[in-house]
Every structure is written in C-alpha cells, then in structure tokens.
Motif scaffolding. Structure first.
Motif, PDB file in Angstrom:
ATOM      1  N   MET A 177     -55.619 -69.290 -58.392  1.00  0.00           N
ATOM      2  CA  MET A 177     -56.620 -68.766 -57.470  1.00  0.00           C
ATOM      3  C   MET A 177     -57.979 -69.404 -57.723  1.00  0.00           C
ATOM      4  O   MET A 177     -58.718 -69.731 -56.783  1.00  0.00           O
ATOM      5  N   ALA A 178     -58.307 -69.600 -58.981  1.00  0.00           N
ATOM      6  CA  ALA A 178     -59.584 -70.215 -59.331  1.00  0.00           C
ATOM      7  C   ALA A 178     -59.653 -71.670 -58.863  1.00  0.00           C
ATOM      8  O   ALA A 178     -60.752 -72.213 -58.683  1.00  0.00           O
ATOM      9  N   LYS A 179     -58.498 -72.283 -58.644  1.00  0.00           N
ATOM     10  CA  LYS A 179     -58.446 -73.649 -58.127  1.00  0.00           C
ATOM     11  C   LYS A 179     -58.479 -73.690 -56.600  1.00  0.00           C
ATOM     12  O   LYS A 179     -58.372 -74.763 -56.004  1.00  0.00           O
ATOM     13  N   GLY A 180     -58.586 -72.523 -55.972  1.00  0.00           N
ATOM     14  CA  GLY A 180     -58.730 -72.477 -54.519  1.00  0.00           C
ATOM     15  C   GLY A 180     -57.473 -72.158 -53.744  1.00  0.00           C
ATOM     16  O   GLY A 180     -57.503 -72.107 -52.512  1.00  0.00           O
ATOM     17  N   PHE A 181     -56.359 -71.906 -54.427  1.00  0.00           N
ATOM     18  CA  PHE A 181     -55.133 -71.520 -53.733  1.00  0.00           C
ATOM     19  C   PHE A 181     -55.187 -70.022 -53.455  1.00  0.00           C
ATOM     20  O   PHE A 181     -55.597 -69.235 -54.296  1.00  0.00           O
ATOM     21  N   ARG A 182     -54.769 -69.604 -52.256  1.00  0.00           N
ATOM     22  CA  ARG A 182     -54.893 -68.208 -51.870  1.00  0.00           C
ATOM     23  C   ARG A 182     -53.558 -67.483 -51.825  1.00  0.00           C
ATOM     24  O   ARG A 182     -53.355 -66.491 -52.484  1.00  0.00           O
ATOM     25  N   GLN A 183     -52.634 -67.974 -51.021  1.00  0.00           N
ATOM     26  CA  GLN A 183     -51.328 -67.321 -50.907  1.00  0.00           C
ATOM     27  C   GLN A 183     -50.350 -68.009 -51.850  1.00  0.00           C
ATOM     28  O   GLN A 183     -49.980 -69.171 -51.641  1.00  0.00           O
ATOM     29  N   LEU A 184     -49.932 -67.304 -52.889  1.00  0.00           N
ATOM     30  CA  LEU A 184     -49.105 -67.932 -53.908  1.00  0.00           C
ATOM     31  C   LEU A 184     -48.362 -66.880 -54.701  1.00  0.00           C
ATOM     32  O   LEU A 184     -48.656 -65.691 -54.639  1.00  0.00           O
ATOM     33  N   ARG A 185     -47.383 -67.348 -55.472  1.00  0.00           N
ATOM     34  CA  ARG A 185     -46.701 -66.533 -56.458  1.00  0.00           C
ATOM     35  C   ARG A 185     -46.355 -67.428 -57.644  1.00  0.00           C
ATOM     36  O   ARG A 185     -46.055 -68.619 -57.468  1.00  0.00           O
ATOM     37  N   VAL A 186     -46.370 -66.841 -58.846  1.00  0.00           N
ATOM     38  CA  VAL A 186     -45.807 -67.495 -60.019  1.00  0.00           C
ATOM     39  C   VAL A 186     -44.665 -66.608 -60.487  1.00  0.00           C
ATOM     40  O   VAL A 186     -44.886 -65.496 -60.968  1.00  0.00           O
ATOM     41  N   ARG A 187     -43.442 -67.080 -60.301  1.00  0.00           N
ATOM     42  CA  ARG A 187     -42.255 -66.331 -60.704  1.00  0.00           C
ATOM     43  C   ARG A 187     -41.865 -66.766 -62.120  1.00  0.00           C
ATOM     44  O   ARG A 187     -41.859 -67.962 -62.426  1.00  0.00           O
ATOM     45  N   ALA A 188     -41.557 -65.799 -62.959  1.00  0.00           N
ATOM     46  CA  ALA A 188     -41.246 -66.083 -64.353  1.00  0.00           C
ATOM     47  C   ALA A 188     -39.745 -66.037 -64.583  1.00  0.00           C
ATOM     48  O   ALA A 188     -39.111 -64.995 -64.423  1.00  0.00           O
ATOM     49  N   GLY A 205     -37.790 -66.671 -67.645  1.00  0.00           N
ATOM     50  CA  GLY A 205     -37.790 -66.956 -69.074  1.00  0.00           C
ATOM     51  C   GLY A 205     -38.966 -67.846 -69.436  1.00  0.00           C
ATOM     52  O   GLY A 205     -40.122 -67.496 -69.201  1.00  0.00           O
ATOM     53  N   GLU A 206     -38.686 -69.018 -69.985  1.00  0.00           N
ATOM     54  CA  GLU A 206     -39.736 -69.949 -70.389  1.00  0.00           C
ATOM     55  C   GLU A 206     -40.243 -70.809 -69.234  1.00  0.00           C
ATOM     56  O   GLU A 206     -41.149 -71.611 -69.415  1.00  0.00           O
ATOM     57  N   VAL A 207     -39.645 -70.623 -68.050  1.00  0.00           N
ATOM     58  CA  VAL A 207     -40.003 -71.449 -66.898  1.00  0.00           C
ATOM     59  C   VAL A 207     -40.866 -70.658 -65.923  1.00  0.00           C
ATOM     60  O   VAL A 207     -40.519 -69.543 -65.524  1.00  0.00           O
ATOM     61  N   ALA A 208     -41.994 -71.247 -65.517  1.00  0.00           N
ATOM     62  CA  ALA A 208     -42.827 -70.683 -64.459  1.00  0.00           C
ATOM     63  C   ALA A 208     -42.521 -71.443 -63.172  1.00  0.00           C
ATOM     64  O   ALA A 208     -42.620 -72.673 -63.138  1.00  0.00           O
ATOM     65  N   ARG A 209     -42.121 -70.717 -62.137  1.00  0.00           N
ATOM     66  CA  ARG A 209     -41.817 -71.344 -60.840  1.00  0.00           C
ATOM     67  C   ARG A 209     -42.944 -70.994 -59.865  1.00  0.00           C
ATOM     68  O   ARG A 209     -43.117 -69.841 -59.490  1.00  0.00           O
ATOM     69  N   ILE A 210     -43.689 -71.999 -59.460  1.00  0.00           N
ATOM     70  CA  ILE A 210     -44.851 -71.794 -58.592  1.00  0.00           C
ATOM     71  C   ILE A 210     -44.430 -71.880 -57.136  1.00  0.00           C
ATOM     72  O   ILE A 210     -43.768 -72.839 -56.720  1.00  0.00           O
ATOM     73  N   GLU A 211     -44.814 -70.884 -56.353  1.00  0.00           N
ATOM     74  CA  GLU A 211     -44.619 -70.904 -54.905  1.00  0.00           C
ATOM     75  C   GLU A 211     -45.989 -71.010 -54.235  1.00  0.00           C
ATOM     76  O   GLU A 211     -46.863 -70.164 -54.451  1.00  0.00           O
ATOM     77  N   LEU A 212     -46.177 -72.047 -53.426  1.00  0.00           N
ATOM     78  CA  LEU A 212     -47.394 -72.225 -52.643  1.00  0.00           C
ATOM     79  C   LEU A 212     -47.012 -72.377 -51.180  1.00  0.00           C
ATOM     80  O   LEU A 212     -45.895 -72.795 -50.860  1.00  0.00           O
ATOM     81  N   VAL A 213     -47.927 -72.048 -50.274  1.00  0.00           N
ATOM     82  CA  VAL A 213     -47.655 -72.314 -48.863  1.00  0.00           C
ATOM     83  C   VAL A 213     -47.535 -73.831 -48.694  1.00  0.00           C
ATOM     84  O   VAL A 213     -48.219 -74.597 -49.396  1.00  0.00           O
ATOM     85  N   PRO A 214     -46.652 -74.305 -47.802  1.00  0.00           N
ATOM     86  CA  PRO A 214     -46.373 -75.745 -47.703  1.00  0.00           C
ATOM     87  C   PRO A 214     -47.606 -76.630 -47.556  1.00  0.00           C
ATOM     88  O   PRO A 214     -47.654 -77.720 -48.148  1.00  0.00           O
ATOM     89  N   GLU A 215     -48.605 -76.157 -46.825  1.00  0.00           N
ATOM     90  CA  GLU A 215     -49.785 -77.006 -46.623  1.00  0.00           C
ATOM     91  C   GLU A 215     -50.598 -77.204 -47.891  1.00  0.00           C
ATOM     92  O   GLU A 215     -51.434 -78.124 -47.968  1.00  0.00           O
TER      93      GLU A 215
END
Length: 294
Positions: A219-230, A232-242
């Motif tokens: 969010m601090a980098k300017g992304f608004r609609q997002l999720r970070v799914r956890a 285990g040791e892997v973070a899976r980032i979801e961002l809007v395609p644009e």
C-alpha cells in the motif's frame, strides 16, 4: 416512542434515477422503524455508508461499534474512530480476543460462522446494555452469491441488514456514498486478515501481523486493491492486472522480495491471475459454493 427525525436527501441524491432514490428512501425508512441501532462499523465502504445514514436518520440513537482483534488492522480501527469523531457519532472500540473463540484458531472452512457468532453475540449484549433496539451490519445483495457461513450466524442472532433489505448492491452503495461526500466511496474492498490463509492453516497473532505488514508495504508503494495470501513460507501477491507491469519494474520487485524475507517469508510469488475475491476457495470441494472471503 422516538420522535421522527426529518431527513432531507442531498440534491445530488435527488438527481439520481428513481430506482436508486427509492432504495435510499427505503433504507431511511427501515432505520427509522428500528428506532435505535448499534452499527457494526468496520470503516469499510458498506458500513461507513450505513453508519452515516443511520446517524442522519436517528441522531444519537445510532451508535457505532468497531471490533479490535488480531483479524483487524489497526489502521481500520483508527479510520473508524476518526470518521465518527468528524461526524459526531458515538463510537465504541470493542476489544475482542478472536483467537480464543472455539474453532477459530484452527481455521476450518466454516471459521467465519464461529467468529461472527461470537462477535455479534457480544455486540448484542453491548447494545442491550445501552438500550439499543437492534444490531445492524453492512451486508448487501452482492453478498448473496458467495459462500459465507458467517451469514448463518447473523440470521441465528437476528442481526438486521438494512442495506440488503433496501435492495442495495455494492455499486448503489458506492454511488450514494459519493453523493454524500463520503471518503470511502472508492475505497478498495477488504476482508479480515484470516482470509489470507488457506483453510486448515492455524491462525496465529504472528502470522496475521506478518501478512498485514506485507500488505501495508505494498500500500505504501501505491497499490490499492491487493491481497497477500500466506502459504507457509510463501507469500502469494494478488494485484489487479493493470498494476502488475509496475510491480515487475526493476527495483520494486527486488525491494518487495527483500522486505518480505525480512518479515518472515522465505519466498515471494506473484499470482499471474491477479486479484480476485475468494481465491483461497478455489480448492474447496464441490459441495462448498463460491467465495467466503473477499
């Protein structure tokens, strides 16, 4: 008998198409008939609109309650406090040890049922202590198609959903919020932090705080609609395609991976399908319908 409070819709709302004006007026009528309410206020799009209209209609007979738990980022609690202070709405923060509720920590597929039942039962007690007639929440028609076991808890506890009763959808709520000048009219959708973990993954304060820190970094980098799914040791980032091309720019990608490793993720991955509601429900068995967790 509570005296009727005259509510005059804003001119911008009067200019709306008749069906939307009728929904707005029906919402006012529902709240007026309730007489007094405790609003479950998360500071999201739906509950902000609801608490605003409830206060317009009922004045000090509309009180806001905001849950503070490991599932809720502190920024949301702070936003709720600030909004109510600005609008002159009585507001109470409700500390709630959600991970002590039976079954919640284990994170089963129906976790939301146990969570909401415990939380709203507590809110009903608080509302009754203050002589408030009903507890209301921000559910709307767009919630009907999702797998949401929490709705069963709301029905069992007789929680009222005025936006749903008024026939409102998310688009209606955003349009009316904009007309009312609410800052949340274009706020990205959010869900509790528990929704970042696959079912069956134990929920811990440390894990919940980790995904919150990861999302706040983005969010601090300017992304608004997002999720970070956890996972285990892997973070899976979801961002809007644009937003994906910007994320892949040299520098930001490496900075994100380094920060995520610093807070405890060994690996960072970008989901090529992008942000979508309920992505963790895609592996559920067929007898469970679509998304619970936006």
């Amino acid at each position: 008998m509570i005296p009727k409070r005259k509510v005059i819709p804003m001119t911008s709302i009067n200019s709306f198409p008749e069906p939307l004006r009728q929904k707005y007026e029906k919402l006012q009528s529902i709240l007026q008939q309730l007489g007094s309410v405790a609003v479950a206020f998360s500071s999201g799009v739906d509950s902000t609109f609801l608490v605003k209209v409830a206060h317009d209609v009922l004045g000090d007979k509309a009180v806001a309650f905001t849950a503070a738990s490991d599932f809720v980022p502190q920024r949301d609690v702070d936003d709720a406090k600030a909004f109510c202070a600005k609008e002159g709405i009585e507001h109470h923060t409700v500390p709630f040890p959600i991970l002590t509720v039976p079954h919640v920590e284990e994170n089963p597929e129906d976790r939301c049922y146990f969570c909401k039942h415990a939380l709203f039962a507590h809110m009903k007690e608080l509302a009754a202590e203050r002589g408030l007639a009903a507890v209301v929440d921000g559910s709307n028609l767009d919630d009907d198609g999702d797998y949401r076991p929490g709705h069963k808890a709301l029905k069992e506890l007789a929680i009222v959903s005025p936006l749903h009763e008024a026939g409102m959808r998310k688009a209606d709520i955003r349009a009316l919020s904009k007309a009312l000048g609410l800052p949340t009219w274009d706020k990205p959708s959010f869900a509790c932090l528990a929704s970042r973990f696959p079912y069956g993954t134990a929920l811990t304060p440390e894990g919940l705080a980790r995904v919150n820190r990861a999302e706040e970094f983005l969010m601090a980098k300017g992304f608004r609609q997002l999720r970070v799914r956890a996972h285990g040791e892997v973070a899976r980032i979801e961002l809007v395609p644009e937003d994906i091309p910007r994320f892949l720019e040299k520098g930001l990608r490496e900075e994100t991976a380094a920060y995520f490793k610093h807070i405890g993720f060994a690996y960072t991955a970008l989901d090529l399908l992008g942000y979508r509601t309920g992505s963790l429900n895609e592996t559920l068995h067929d007898d469970v319908e679509t998304a619970e967790n936006p």
